[in-house]
Structures are given as C-alpha cells and as structure tokens.
Design an enzyme around this catalytic site. Structure first.
Site, PDB file in Angstrom:
ATOM      1  N   GLN A 135       0.851  -0.892  -0.128  1.00 51.23           N
ATOM      2  CA  GLN A 135      -0.026   0.004   0.119  1.00 51.23           C
ATOM      3  C   GLN A 135       0.751   1.288  -0.068  1.00 51.23           C
ATOM      4  O   GLN A 135       0.302   2.090  -0.051  1.00 51.23           O
ATOM      5  CB  GLN A 135      -0.908   0.124   1.370  1.00 51.23           C
ATOM      6  CG  GLN A 135      -1.846  -1.006   1.330  1.00 51.23           C
ATOM      7  CD  GLN A 135      -2.556  -1.166   2.872  1.00 51.23           C
ATOM      8  OE1 GLN A 135      -2.362  -1.927   3.492  1.00 51.23           O
ATOM      9  NE2 GLN A 135      -3.474   0.100   3.058  1.00 51.23           N
ATOM     10  N   PHE A 166      -5.904  -4.385   3.288  1.00 47.78           N
ATOM     11  CA  PHE A 166      -6.631  -4.342   4.547  1.00 47.78           C
ATOM     12  C   PHE A 166      -5.925  -3.468   5.618  1.00 47.78           C
ATOM     13  O   PHE A 166      -6.313  -3.605   6.989  1.00 47.78           O
ATOM     14  CB  PHE A 166      -7.492  -5.246   5.106  1.00 47.78           C
ATOM     15  CG  PHE A 166      -8.284  -6.276   4.314  1.00 47.78           C
ATOM     16  CD1 PHE A 166      -9.372  -5.512   3.561  1.00 47.78           C
ATOM     17  CD2 PHE A 166      -7.749  -7.376   3.479  1.00 47.78           C
ATOM     18  CE1 PHE A 166     -10.260  -6.123   2.609  1.00 47.78           C
ATOM     19  CE2 PHE A 166      -8.681  -8.129   2.751  1.00 47.78           C
ATOM     20  CZ  PHE A 166      -9.738  -7.322   2.008  1.00 47.78           C
ATOM     21  N   GLU A 170       0.469  -1.810   4.672  1.00 47.95           N
ATOM     22  CA  GLU A 170       0.868  -0.236   4.842  1.00 47.95           C
ATOM     23  C   GLU A 170       2.145  -0.086   5.331  1.00 47.95           C
ATOM     24  O   GLU A 170       2.952   0.525   4.832  1.00 47.95           O
ATOM     25  CB  GLU A 170      -0.122   0.362   5.881  1.00 47.95           C
ATOM     26  CG  GLU A 170       0.206   1.855   6.211  1.00 47.95           C
ATOM     27  CD  GLU A 170      -0.604   2.734   6.701  1.00 47.95           C
ATOM     28  OE1 GLU A 170      -1.840   2.274   6.914  1.00 47.95           O
ATOM     29  OE2 GLU A 170      -0.339   3.817   7.113  1.00 47.95           O
ATOM     30  N   ARG A 248      -5.644   7.539  16.767  1.00 48.72           N
ATOM     31  CA  ARG A 248      -7.168   7.299  16.197  1.00 48.72           C
ATOM     32  C   ARG A 248      -8.180   6.554  17.233  1.00 48.72           C
ATOM     33  O   ARG A 248      -9.384   7.069  17.321  1.00 48.72           O
ATOM     34  CB  ARG A 248      -7.104   6.515  15.010  1.00 48.72           C
ATOM     35  CG  ARG A 248      -8.211   6.629  14.295  1.00 48.72           C
ATOM     36  CD  ARG A 248      -8.246   6.039  12.868  1.00 48.72           C
ATOM     37  NE  ARG A 248      -7.885   7.075  11.945  1.00 48.72           N
ATOM     38  CZ  ARG A 248      -8.518   7.835  11.020  1.00 48.72           C
ATOM     39  NH1 ARG A 248      -9.885   8.044  11.385  1.00 48.72           N
ATOM     40  NH2 ARG A 248      -7.972   8.834  10.474  1.00 48.72           N
ATOM     41  N   ARG A 280      -7.880  -2.063   8.902  1.00 49.97           N
ATOM     42  CA  ARG A 280      -9.238  -1.241   8.397  1.00 49.97           C
ATOM     43  C   ARG A 280     -10.053  -0.657   9.652  1.00 49.97           C
ATOM     44  O   ARG A 280     -10.453  -1.470  10.505  1.00 49.97           O
ATOM     45  CB  ARG A 280     -10.295  -2.203   7.716  1.00 49.97           C
ATOM     46  CG  ARG A 280     -11.021  -1.761   6.908  1.00 49.97           C
ATOM     47  CD  ARG A 280     -12.017  -2.849   6.123  1.00 49.97           C
ATOM     48  NE  ARG A 280     -12.845  -2.100   4.787  1.00 49.97           N
ATOM     49  CZ  ARG A 280     -13.220  -2.996   3.897  1.00 49.97           C
ATOM     50  NH1 ARG A 280     -13.045  -4.218   3.961  1.00 49.97           N
ATOM     51  NH2 ARG A 280     -13.835  -2.398   3.107  1.00 49.97           N
ATOM     52  N   PHE A 282      -8.326   1.180  12.058  1.00 47.42           N
ATOM     53  CA  PHE A 282      -6.900   1.716  12.580  1.00 47.42           C
ATOM     54  C   PHE A 282      -7.494   2.163  13.683  1.00 47.42           C
ATOM     55  O   PHE A 282      -7.184   3.528  14.359  1.00 47.42           O
ATOM     56  CB  PHE A 282      -6.666   3.040  11.437  1.00 47.42           C
ATOM     57  CG  PHE A 282      -5.237   3.334  11.656  1.00 47.42           C
ATOM     58  CD1 PHE A 282      -4.303   2.371  11.017  1.00 47.42           C
ATOM     59  CD2 PHE A 282      -4.740   4.360  12.358  1.00 47.42           C
ATOM     60  CE1 PHE A 282      -3.128   2.958  10.697  1.00 47.42           C
ATOM     61  CE2 PHE A 282      -3.527   4.850  12.251  1.00 47.42           C
ATOM     62  CZ  PHE A 282      -2.540   4.150  11.554  1.00 47.42           C
ATOM     63  N   THR A 380      -4.392  11.573  10.519  1.00 48.02           N
ATOM     64  CA  THR A 380      -3.991  12.181  11.904  1.00 48.02           C
ATOM     65  C   THR A 380      -2.704  12.900  11.684  1.00 48.02           C
ATOM     66  O   THR A 380      -2.759  13.766  12.215  1.00 48.02           O
ATOM     67  CB  THR A 380      -4.456  11.404  13.093  1.00 48.02           C
ATOM     68  OG1 THR A 380      -3.449  10.502  13.007  1.00 48.02           O
ATOM     69  CG2 THR A 380      -5.787  10.796  13.145  1.00 48.02           C
ATOM     70  N   ALA A 449      -6.297   4.924   5.420  1.00 50.32           N
ATOM     71  CA  ALA A 449      -7.054   6.030   5.963  1.00 50.32           C
ATOM     72  C   ALA A 449      -8.306   6.405   5.153  1.00 50.32           C
ATOM     73  O   ALA A 449      -8.858   7.372   5.405  1.00 50.32           O
ATOM     74  CB  ALA A 449      -6.515   7.177   6.543  1.00 50.32           C
ATOM     75  N   GLU A 658     -13.136   2.267   5.230  1.00 55.64           N
ATOM     76  CA  GLU A 658     -13.016   1.805   6.577  1.00 55.64           C
ATOM     77  C   GLU A 658     -14.461   1.928   7.344  1.00 55.64           C
ATOM     78  O   GLU A 658     -14.841   0.851   8.016  1.00 55.64           O
ATOM     79  CB  GLU A 658     -12.064   2.253   7.377  1.00 55.64           C
ATOM     80  CG  GLU A 658     -10.467   2.096   6.798  1.00 55.64           C
ATOM     81  CD  GLU A 658      -9.460   3.075   7.565  1.00 55.64           C
ATOM     82  OE1 GLU A 658      -9.328   4.283   7.099  1.00 55.64           O
ATOM     83  OE2 GLU A 658      -8.927   2.485   8.458  1.00 55.64           O
TER      84      GLU A 658
END
Ligand code: MTE
Ligand code: HPA
Ligand code: MOS
Length: 718
Positions: A135, A166, A170, A248, A280, A282, A380, A449, A658
């Site tokens: 990702q 998912f 990342e 988050r 997904r 987060f 964020t 995100a 998400e």
C-alpha cells in the site's frame, strides 16, 4: 547466497514513526517467526532445503506475551496519550447512575488472499526496481535505499495491484521487499520473496488487541454525563503504526455520541509478538466497541430501549455537536440517519415482536440493536494528507493517468479512471490507469485512512483541469467564426460526449480527438502534474485539541440476531444499513465496500479468534481461524444511502473504505440485547469476539445467577 544483518550496509532498522524494527534479527529475537537470515536459491524447493540446514542458537529469555504481562512489567512503546474535557471526577461523584467494567477486545488477522510478496530487479549503476504487493511504495523505496546506502533516486518501487491488503501492507510489506532487494543487490540477479500463507500468518502483525477499563455516569433517563476510558493496546515488539493507531482510538472514543465530561487515556504495550499494525478502522473499531457496549449496558441497567438511549446521546446541534478534541461535527447527518433507519428497518414493531418471542421461547433468544458510526476522514498526521498525479493525453484522444494510489480491490483505480474521463468528457474506455510507481509519483502517502480517492482523485482532477484549460483555448480558436479569437470564448467551452463545444452555441462541436491533434500541432503541452493538499487541518497532538479531520463519514445499522440457548450459536437474521456517503463517485463500488467491510467486521466480532499458546500462534491456518464465508451473510441484508452532498470533498462524495466495518457492532450489541432477556436488568460482560463459546458462558453465568435468587430485588444498576 545466505545473508544476515552483517550483510546490510546501511540502516538495520526501519519504522514509520520510530525506526525500531530490524529487517533481520539483531542481538535478540523478539518474536516467533522473526526473520534471522535470508537464503537465496534458484527454486523455492532449493531455498526450503537450505533453510532446513540452518542451525540457530538462541538463548531463551522470559517473554512478555499479553497486555497483562506488559502492564505488570511496565513494558510500553512510546508515552501515554490523553484527551480530556470537563471534570470527570466531579461529574462521576454527582451522577445518579453509574456503571463500570473491563472489556477485552481481540485482534484480527488481515487474511488478504495474496500473501506478502515482492520481486527486485537489479539495474544500472547499482540501481533497483522493486515490484511489491504494498500500500506504500514510497516507504519501500525509502527504507530500501537507506538500508542499502543508495540514494532514493536509485530505487524505484511499483505496485500494479494487491490481492487484498486491509492495512496489512501499509508498513509490513517492507521486510519481504527489503529481503528481495538485498538479494538482488548482493547477487545482481532478480530476486523474489513470496511468503506462504502460514509464514505470513506467523510473521506479520495484526489488528491490535485492546483491554479497556471504563466508567460511565448517567441520568435516570439514559443521558450520559461523564465517561473515563483507559485503553491498553498490544503493540507487539516494535512501534510500527501503534502510536498513530492509539491516536485514532482516542479521537474516536465518543463515536457518535456527545459526552460532556470525558477523560480518555491510552498506552501501547510492548510484547514479544510480531508488531501489530494498521487494520481497516485503525484503532477506531476497538474504542467504538467500548462506547456501544456502554450504551447497551446503560440501557439494560435502566431497562430502557437501547435505541432511545442512543438517540438521546447522539451528536446534535449547538453545544451538543462539539467533540472532546474541539472539532465541530459539521454536516451532522446522524439524527437524520437514526430517524430514517429506525423507520425503514421497522425497529419498534420488530422490538415488540422480539420481546414477545423471548417471553415464550424455550430454545433461543432474539435480540435487536442499532449502532452508529462517525469516522474521521483524514490522516491524523497532517503531512500525509497530500497527493500528486500525472496525466498524459495522446494525439488519438486517449489518456493515461498515474497517481500514488495503490489498488487493493477497493476500486480506487476505477474511481480515478471515471473522474479523469468525466473531466475530459470522454468515455472510460479512453482512459488507462497506469501502474503505481515512485518514478511517476514521488513522496507519496500510503493508500490508507480511506482517503485514497479523496487525495489521489483530487490530484488527478487538478492535472486534468490544467490540460483542459489549455485545450479550451485551442477549441475556442477552432470553433471561432469570423472575428472572435480564443480569449473570452475559452471559458465557455464544455467537454462532453467526446466532443467540445461552446455552451452558448452547442450545435457546432469539435471531436475531442481532433482537438487534441490540433493542440499538438499548435505546440500545446498535453501533459500535466496535479497536486492536492487537504485544506483546513489543524490538530495539536500535545494539547489534544484542534481539527484533525476534514469531515466525517457517518452511518448506522440495525441487526437482528438469534442466539441458541443451548449451544451459544448465533444467526444473523436481518441487517439494515443506512450510510451517508454524499454523492457517490461509483455506487456499485461503494456498495461492495459497505458489504465487504461489514462482513469483515462481523468476522472480527463473532468468529475470528487469534489463538496463542504463550508466544506461539496456534491459529495458523484457515482450518483454525474462521473468517466469514458466504453462508455467514445475514439472511436478509438491506443497504441504503442517504441523499446528501458533501461540499468539502471531491464531487460531493465521502470516503467509504473503513467506516462500515464498525457497523458490524450492531450484531454484537444485538447479542447483548438477546442476553439481557435471560435475567432482566442484569449484565454479564461479553468479550470480543463473541464466539459461541463466549456466548454460552455468558448464558450460563446469567442463568446460574438467576435460579437460586429469583426473589431478590435489584435496585442500583451499579
Ligand atoms: N477493499 C478491498 N477489496 N481490499 C482491501 O484491501 N482495504 C481497506 C479498504 N477497502 C481494502 C478494501 C482499507 S484498510 C482502506 S484504508 C481502504 O480500502 C483504502 O483504500 P481507499 O482509501 O482508496 O478507500
Ligand atoms: N489511518 C490509517 N493509516 C495511517 C494513519 C491513519 O490515520 N496515519 C498513518 N497511517
Ligand atoms: Mo487502512 S487500515 O487505513 O490501510
């Protein structure tokens, strides 16, 4: 070849926030499955044979394998985080109703179908091209360059598409991609790393398990006055994204509800497990589970309808639409969603029928619940909210677009293709979305995100508009009759149906293809680079105040379940979902995202249980880790979208990736509702996932408590 950390010329560690994760084990092995050396061979069999010959000597030391262990030994990653509003202690002291509890929330395996994989090709002058299932191509480029002492300009990373991610790709695509790059760098041959499913399950991190200690004070009518939530997440062995996930979490403690006096605290535990990572939602699903659990329990203890309790607490207007971190919930569609969904799902009548059913049923209990979601859209970390794109128009009127967005099945390429086609007024067949590559899009953010389309789509549209402006001037000249020369006419050009015309005289048109051809002859630039940076973001992590999100994606779900009284088995009878996705760019894709996310959430909440024996993962295959199957779909599944427009975002749309995962909590809350009939007014904590075993134990506990003390009266809910 066999390579260890001694063969890494540059950085031995990497990490998105703190560089504390080794590519290959250093002095210590931190978790079972951690790579220690990489063996290169011509075939997979040869490599496996060579690996079997490796003898590793490890001196065992005590391992920390749970949140409990970590709290006891004060083993943490990073410092504590906290956001507060008002005075919890004062409000708690005065609250007429009080409840408190502890809830354990399990992690989740991503179970993408394509395991981690990468191939690295050596190029000229020590350069590398790495094609990976990631990702985050820019992260791979960055960490590979730093580890191999290369400039970033010597490494290209690309990704055509992933077979699912998912969040699991990342940051965690980095180790396999680096191992391929290291071998290619050392041997000057192409090198490929593909984890088997079992290797992937053992080696990679998962959704963070959480433990939450909570307290809530409320009015007799169900209005929440105050809450204190204290979170401990299991971060695994290194920092990875755990601190961002915790952030988050803290920013979603309120979910869809206004809590006047609130105190939210969080800490990441360090354990000897693979580093837990993005998944997904987060960090939001865990905390929203806590809040929805609180509302359900408040309702049970007051013997009130949980929907009424939720509606009373839902974000409203004026003071009642300010979040604990000070952002105002603008465009708040929650009250509308609550009202509309209760009506279309026929909530009241079904609730009455369920109450009646449970009065006489011997073998099962039914339950129904509505839960909501309000998901903050933006990274964020402010700097990540940017994207660039490249658009090339060819002389036959076809177009290529390249962005930093990676395709993992969520349809971002389809949406971008559509957006570009619409900008030029041409068909999608005339637009190709090219491979995602750091060569064309530099310094990209991960596709995560839920903002892949918001950011990269907007950058692509920006590039298209630049080209369109230039083309409009050429079109104005081509369409000019007699005197009028370009100039003012350009602003009246419209692009539609693969043709261009002046809106003031739409009968004369020029084909888009002819226009482009003419533009080339006129030496007009037919390529552009677009850029987008999300406006208005302003959040201060230290004070916990500001505006972290551009907007929120909101929705709600009603679920009805049947719980078998003797086996604890769960059937999901019917689910109604209502979401506000603004003006959807592609309703078909968004439907797929909502259903897929809901089912993934349902798996997390009801069947997917990670098993560990100490530090050993026991849920290491599809036969002992149960993801939802087609047969687990609700028997009756209804999906609807609010008619609305989001002026803050691309085309009036809202991000979808998400948020709907969190709506599966309606099912879990419905189980709690069903259980509340066993011993009216009594609460038995229910963990996550609510497997048949857990539901069974809950039933037993409630029934045991009921039988001998039938006559006792129950006053205070606390
Ligand atoms: N849908 C599919 N089919 N496969 C995936 O891997 N990842 C999810 C979601 N939907 C995923 C998916 C996650 S975790 C995110 S953050 C978003 O897609 C990312 O893509 P987007 O920002 O383009 O929505
Ligand atoms: N969401 C998802 N992935 C992320 C984020 C976030 O807020 N921040 C960094 N990576
Ligand atoms: Mo998604 S967890 O933000 O990749």
């Amino acid at each position: 070849g066999v390579f260890t950390r001694a063969d890494i010329p540059g950085n031995h560690h990497f990490g998105a926030v703190v560089a504390d994760e080794p590519f290959l084990a250093d002095e210590r092995v931190h978790y079972i499955g951690q790579p220690i050396a990489v063996v290169a061979a011509r075939t997979r069999q040869e490599a496996a044979g060579a690996c079997a010959l490796v003898k590793v000597q490890v001196e065992e030391q005590p391992a920390c394998c749970s949140i409990d262990d970590a709290i006891r030994s004060e083993s943490f990653l990073g410092g504590p985080r906290r956001i507060t509003r008002g005075d919890f202690d004062a409000a708690w002291a005065l609250a007429p109703g009080k409840l408190e509890g502890v809830i354990d929330i399990g992690g989740q395996e991503h179970f993408y179908f394509e395991s981690q994989a990468a191939i690295a090709y050596p190029g000229e002058n020590g350069s590398l091209r790495v094609h990976a299932s990631t990702q985050n191509p820019t992260e791979l480029q960055t960490v590979i360059a730093a580890a191999l002492n290369l400039g970033m300009h010597a490494v290209v990373c690309e990704c055509r598409r992933m077979g699912g991610a998912f969040g699991g790709k990342e940051t965690q695509a980095a180790i396999p991609a680096f191992l391929a790059a290291l071998v290619a760098h050392k041997t000057n041959r192409a090198a490929r790393v593909v984890y088997t499913k079992r290797e992937d399950l053992l080696r990679t991190g998962k959704r963070h398990p959480y433990r939450c200690f909570w307290k809530v004070g409320f009015e007799r009518n169900g209005q929440i006055l105050c809450a204190r939530l204290e979170f401990y997440s299991d971060g695994g062995c290194s920092t990875d994204l755990s601190l961002a996930v915790l952030e988050r979490t803290i920013l979603h403690a309120d979910n869809a509800y206004f809590v006047p006096d609130i105190d939210i605290r969080g800490r990441v535990c360090r354990t000897n497990l693979p580093s837990n990572t993005a998944f997904r939602g987060f960090g939001a699903p865990q905390v929203v589970a806590v809040m929805e659990n609180i509302l359900q329990e408040v309702a049970i203890s007051l013997r009130k309808d949980a929907y009424e309790v939720r509606r009373r607490n839902c974000y409203g207007s004026g003071k009642r639409r300010v979040t604990p971190y000070g952002q105002i919930v603008e465009g708040n569609s929650l009250p509308r969603i609550f009202r509309q969904l209760a009506k279309t799902a026929d909530y009241k009548a079904r609730l009455a029928a369920i109450v009646k059913f449970n009065e006489t049923s011997k073998s099962s209990f039914r339950g129904i619940a509505m839960t909501a979601v309000k998901f903050g859209i933006s990274f964020t970390k402010k700097f990540l909210n940017q994207a660039n794109a490249m658009v090339n128009v060819y002389t036959d009127g076809t177009v290529q677009v390249s962005t930093g967005a990676t395709e993992m099945g969520q349809g971002v390429h389809t949406k971008i293709r559509q957006l570009v086609a619409d900008e030029f007024g041409i068909g999608v067949d005339s637009v190709s979305v090219m491979i995602t590559s750091t060569e064309k899009s530099n310094n990209t953010s991960p596709t995560s995100a839920s903002v892949g389309t918001d950011l990269n789509g907007a950058a692509a549209v920006d590039a298209c508009r630049q080209i369109r402006e230039r083309l409009a001037r050429v079109a104005a000249m081509m369409l000019a009759e007699g005197g009028e020369k370009g100039g003012n006419a350009a602003m009246h050009m419209r692009f539609a149906g693969a043709r261009v015309y002046d809106e003031r005289g739409p009968q004369r048109t020029v084909a888009f293809r002819d226009l482009v051809h003419q533009a080339r002859l006129e030496r007009v630039d037919l390529g552009a680079r677009g850029f987008y940076a999300t406006p208005g973001l302003d959040f201060h992590a230290a004070s916990g105040q500001g505006r972290p999100f551009l907007y929120y994606t909101m929705g709600a779900a009603v679920a009805e379940v049947v719980v078998d009284r003797f086996t604890g088995e769960l059937d999901v009878e019917r689910v109604d979902i209502l979401m506000d996705l603004g003006r959807m760019i592609n309703p078909g894709i968004d439907r797929g995202q909502v259903i897929g996310a809901f089912m993934q959430g349902l798996g997390w909440l009801t069947t997917e249980e990670l098993g560990f024996d100490g530090e050993h993962l026991t849920s290491d295959s599809i036969s002992n880790y149960k993801i939802p199957a087609i047969t687990d779909l609700p028997k009756d599944f209804r999906l609807d979208f609010l008619k609305s427009n989001n002026r803050k975002n691309l085309g009036g749309s809202r991000a979808v990736g998400e948020p709907p995962l969190l709506l599966a909590l309606a099912t879990w809350a419905a189980v709690k509702h069903a259980l509340s009939f066993v011993h009216a007014g009594h609460i038995q904590p229910l963990g996550i996932p609510a497997t048949p075993e857990r539901i069974m134990l809950c039933l037993r506990e409630l029934e045991n408590r009921r039988e001998p003390r039938q006559s006792r009266t129950h006053g205070s809910p606390a």
